[in-house]
Design a protein around this motif. Structure first.
Motif, mmCIF file in Angstrom:
data_model
loop_
_atom_site.group_PDB
_atom_site.id
_atom_site.type_symbol
_atom_site.label_atom_id
_atom_site.label_comp_id
_atom_site.label_asym_id
_atom_site.label_seq_id
_atom_site.Cartn_x
_atom_site.Cartn_y
_atom_site.Cartn_z
ATOM 1 N N ALA A 21 21.295 42.888 34.200
ATOM 2 C CA ALA A 21 21.443 44.187 34.866
ATOM 3 C C ALA A 21 22.750 44.843 34.460
ATOM 4 O O ALA A 21 22.820 46.071 34.259
ATOM 5 C CB ALA A 21 21.375 44.011 36.378
ATOM 6 N N ALA A 22 23.802 44.038 34.315
ATOM 7 C CA ALA A 22 25.094 44.584 33.887
ATOM 8 C C ALA A 22 25.035 45.068 32.448
ATOM 9 O O ALA A 22 25.560 46.141 32.118
ATOM 10 C CB ALA A 22 26.177 43.521 34.043
ATOM 11 N N VAL A 23 24.396 44.288 31.581
ATOM 12 C CA VAL A 23 24.284 44.668 30.168
ATOM 13 C C VAL A 23 23.475 45.960 30.020
ATOM 14 O O VAL A 23 23.908 46.917 29.366
ATOM 15 C CB VAL A 23 23.621 43.536 29.353
ATOM 16 C CG1 VAL A 23 23.335 44.006 27.924
ATOM 17 C CG2 VAL A 23 24.488 42.292 29.344
ATOM 18 N N VAL A 24 22.301 45.977 30.632
ATOM 19 C CA VAL A 24 21.410 47.126 30.485
ATOM 20 C C VAL A 24 21.948 48.331 31.252
ATOM 21 O O VAL A 24 21.972 49.460 30.731
ATOM 22 C CB VAL A 24 19.990 46.768 30.957
ATOM 23 C CG1 VAL A 24 19.090 48.000 30.962
ATOM 24 C CG2 VAL A 24 19.395 45.673 30.073
ATOM 25 N N GLY A 25 22.371 48.099 32.486
ATOM 26 C CA GLY A 25 22.856 49.206 33.301
ATOM 27 C C GLY A 25 24.073 49.890 32.703
ATOM 28 O O GLY A 25 24.160 51.125 32.663
ATOM 29 N N SER A 26 25.031 49.095 32.230
ATOM 30 C CA SER A 26 26.225 49.704 31.636
ATOM 31 C C SER A 26 25.886 50.399 30.327
ATOM 32 O O SER A 26 26.524 51.392 29.955
ATOM 33 C CB SER A 26 27.305 48.640 31.409
ATOM 34 O OG SER A 26 26.873 47.646 30.485
ATOM 35 N N GLY A 27 24.855 49.910 29.625
ATOM 36 C CA GLY A 27 24.413 50.593 28.411
ATOM 37 C C GLY A 27 23.831 51.966 28.718
ATOM 38 O O GLY A 27 24.114 52.947 28.013
ATOM 39 N N ILE A 28 23.026 52.036 29.775
ATOM 40 C CA ILE A 28 22.455 53.332 30.175
ATOM 41 C C ILE A 28 23.565 54.280 30.616
ATOM 42 O O ILE A 28 23.611 55.453 30.222
ATOM 43 C CB ILE A 28 21.425 53.141 31.302
ATOM 44 C CG1 ILE A 28 20.250 52.285 30.826
ATOM 45 C CG2 ILE A 28 20.926 54.500 31.799
ATOM 46 C CD1 ILE A 28 19.300 51.883 31.943
ATOM 47 N N ALA A 29 24.480 53.765 31.447
ATOM 48 C CA ALA A 29 25.584 54.601 31.920
ATOM 49 C C ALA A 29 26.427 55.104 30.751
ATOM 50 O O ALA A 29 26.857 56.272 30.733
ATOM 51 C CB ALA A 29 26.451 53.813 32.897
ATOM 52 N N ALA A 30 26.670 54.235 29.769
ATOM 53 C CA ALA A 30 27.498 54.616 28.626
ATOM 54 C C ALA A 30 26.869 55.763 27.842
ATOM 55 O O ALA A 30 27.559 56.691 27.408
ATOM 56 C CB ALA A 30 27.720 53.410 27.723
ATOM 57 N N THR A 31 25.554 55.710 27.644
ATOM 58 C CA THR A 31 24.908 56.783 26.875
ATOM 59 C C THR A 31 24.931 58.095 27.637
ATOM 60 O O THR A 31 24.935 59.168 27.023
ATOM 61 C CB THR A 31 23.455 56.410 26.543
ATOM 62 O OG1 THR A 31 22.724 56.156 27.756
ATOM 63 C CG2 THR A 31 23.399 55.177 25.667
ATOM 64 N N SER A 105 13.784 40.257 35.140
ATOM 65 C CA SER A 105 13.979 40.932 36.424
ATOM 66 C C SER A 105 15.226 41.803 36.407
ATOM 67 O O SER A 105 15.247 42.903 36.970
ATOM 68 C CB SER A 105 14.076 39.902 37.546
ATOM 69 O OG SER A 105 12.900 39.129 37.644
ATOM 70 N N GLY A 106 16.285 41.318 35.757
ATOM 71 C CA GLY A 106 17.524 42.092 35.683
ATOM 72 C C GLY A 106 17.363 43.371 34.888
ATOM 73 O O GLY A 106 17.932 44.419 35.247
ATOM 74 N N ALA A 107 16.588 43.312 33.803
ATOM 75 C CA ALA A 107 16.341 44.523 33.016
ATOM 76 C C ALA A 107 15.559 45.543 33.829
ATOM 77 O O ALA A 107 15.863 46.748 33.810
ATOM 78 C CB ALA A 107 15.593 44.168 31.738
ATOM 79 N N VAL A 108 14.551 45.067 34.558
ATOM 80 C CA VAL A 108 13.761 45.960 35.408
ATOM 81 C C VAL A 108 14.641 46.575 36.486
ATOM 82 O O VAL A 108 14.564 47.773 36.782
ATOM 83 C CB VAL A 108 12.580 45.195 36.033
ATOM 84 C CG1 VAL A 108 11.883 46.045 37.096
ATOM 85 C CG2 VAL A 108 11.584 44.764 34.955
ATOM 86 N N ASP A 111 16.844 49.321 35.039
ATOM 87 C CA ASP A 111 16.058 50.521 34.757
ATOM 88 C C ASP A 111 15.757 51.293 36.043
ATOM 89 O O ASP A 111 15.855 52.528 36.078
ATOM 90 C CB ASP A 111 14.741 50.129 34.069
ATOM 91 C CG ASP A 111 14.935 49.712 32.621
ATOM 92 O OD1 ASP A 111 16.027 49.978 32.068
ATOM 93 O OD2 ASP A 111 13.999 49.123 32.045
ATOM 94 N N LEU A 112 15.404 50.577 37.088
ATOM 95 C CA LEU A 112 15.090 51.239 38.356
ATOM 96 C C LEU A 112 16.324 51.918 38.944
ATOM 97 O O LEU A 112 16.232 53.020 39.498
ATOM 98 C CB LEU A 112 14.525 50.218 39.350
ATOM 99 C CG LEU A 112 13.121 49.686 39.056
ATOM 100 C CD1 LEU A 112 12.755 48.573 40.030
ATOM 101 C CD2 LEU A 112 12.091 50.813 39.130
ATOM 102 N N MET A 113 17.478 51.277 38.840
ATOM 103 C CA MET A 113 18.698 51.875 39.384
ATOM 104 C C MET A 113 19.063 53.175 38.696
ATOM 105 O O MET A 113 19.674 54.069 39.306
ATOM 106 C CB MET A 113 19.869 50.878 39.277
ATOM 107 C CG MET A 113 19.803 49.718 40.246
ATOM 108 S SD MET A 113 21.367 48.801 40.353
ATOM 109 C CE MET A 113 21.497 48.094 38.700
ATOM 110 N N ALA A 118 10.528 51.375 34.784
ATOM 111 C CA ALA A 118 10.946 50.027 35.184
ATOM 112 C C ALA A 118 10.831 49.025 34.049
ATOM 113 O O ALA A 118 11.684 48.148 33.898
ATOM 114 C CB ALA A 118 10.120 49.572 36.381
ATOM 115 N N ALA A 119 9.798 49.138 33.261
ATOM 116 C CA ALA A 119 9.609 48.220 32.143
ATOM 117 C C ALA A 119 8.927 48.964 31.007
ATOM 118 O O ALA A 119 7.866 49.558 31.189
ATOM 119 C CB ALA A 119 8.776 47.014 32.564
ATOM 120 N N ALA A 120 9.566 48.956 29.857
ATOM 121 C CA ALA A 120 9.006 49.598 28.661
ATOM 122 C C ALA A 120 9.508 48.839 27.449
ATOM 123 O O ALA A 120 10.698 48.524 27.350
ATOM 124 C CB ALA A 120 9.435 51.064 28.591
#
Length: 245
Positions: A21-31, A105-108, A111-113, A118-120
């Motif tokens: 969740a930290a890896v994916v979430g911070s990646g989304i926030a960064a972009t 689950s963390g990736a999902v 994505d939801l946050m 949620a999953a792609a």
């Protein structure tokens, strides 16, 4: 599954889920925060991941050791099997399933946050000999670091040292240092900055497993008897005492 093993497996599930969740979430926030600046995006992603990893080791380490990585768990089993330390085969299986499930689950969750699907399946292709070599180097270095700390009695430094290593490896490896089969699988189900296309997953996982084997050879040369410290990987968690309660 015993209650104690279920407790430890749940910690591995939650810890790996929060790591992804930290890896994916911070990646989304960064972009979103730094559009058009890939270097700054990677820096933001790396810092968040490194800090989160250190915090997660502190949180879940006393429960399960905070392996959060099937390669770390597999090496712990392999090195500790003769010394009677580390993970038994049953526990290795439970940890591996928990880590993979937690990663997805963390990736999902991430994505939801951030309000994306949620999953792609990711469309980011990451393939090539240079990237696979980078994953061998990243994974081998991570495993050697973890077991060197355990063998030399410096596990108190593990949260900072492991977080620092992963944060640095984002930059000194061409693959941005996945170094974790579970995390690789989890990142395949998010079509965001941190994603990896499913077709690229087998090559990365194979390279990570090879990295684990390289680490075993290096530890035999540099830190003989590393298996004696199996119950202190990544941090001490006293498996035998917990199972006896």
């Amino acid at each position: 599954m015993s209650l104690a093993l279920a407790r430890r497996a749940s910690a591995e599930f939650a810890g790996t889920a929060l790591l992804v969740a930290a890896v994916v979430g911070s990646g989304i926030a960064a972009t979103r925060l730094s559009p058009g600046d890939a270097g700054l995006q990677l820096l933001e992603n790396a810092i968040a991941t490194a800090l989160a990893l250190g915090a997660l080791i502190l949180t879940f380490g006393p429960v399960s050791g905070a392996h959060l990585n099937p390669v770390v768990s597999a090496v712990d089993w392999w090195l500790g099997r003769r010394a009677g330390t580390g993970l038994p085969a049953r526990d290795l299986a439970a940890y591996t399933v928990a880590q993979a499930g937690g990663a997805i689950s963390g990736a999902v969750l991430a994505d939801l946050m951030f309000g994306v699907p949620a999953a792609a399946w990711s469309r980011t292709e990451r393939s090539g000999g240079n990237l696979w070599l980078a994953e061998v180097v990243a994974t081998a270095g991570l495993v050697v670091l973890i077991f060197a700390l355990a063998r030399s009695g410096r596990t108190s430094a593990a949260p900072a040292a492991v977080g620092a290593y992963i944060g640095a490896a984002y930059w000194f490896t061409s693959s941005t240092s996945f170094a974790n089969p579970a995390v690789t699988i989890g990142r395949a189900v998010t079509d965001t900055f941190a994603g990896i296309a499913p077709a690229s997953v087998p090559g990365f996982v194979a390279a990570q497993l090879i990295g684990g084997l390289v680490a075993v050879a290096a530890l035999a040369a540099w830190y003989p008897g590393s298996g004696q410290a199996g119950d202190a990987v990544v941090v001490p968690h006293r498996i035998k005492e917990i199972e006896a309660r």
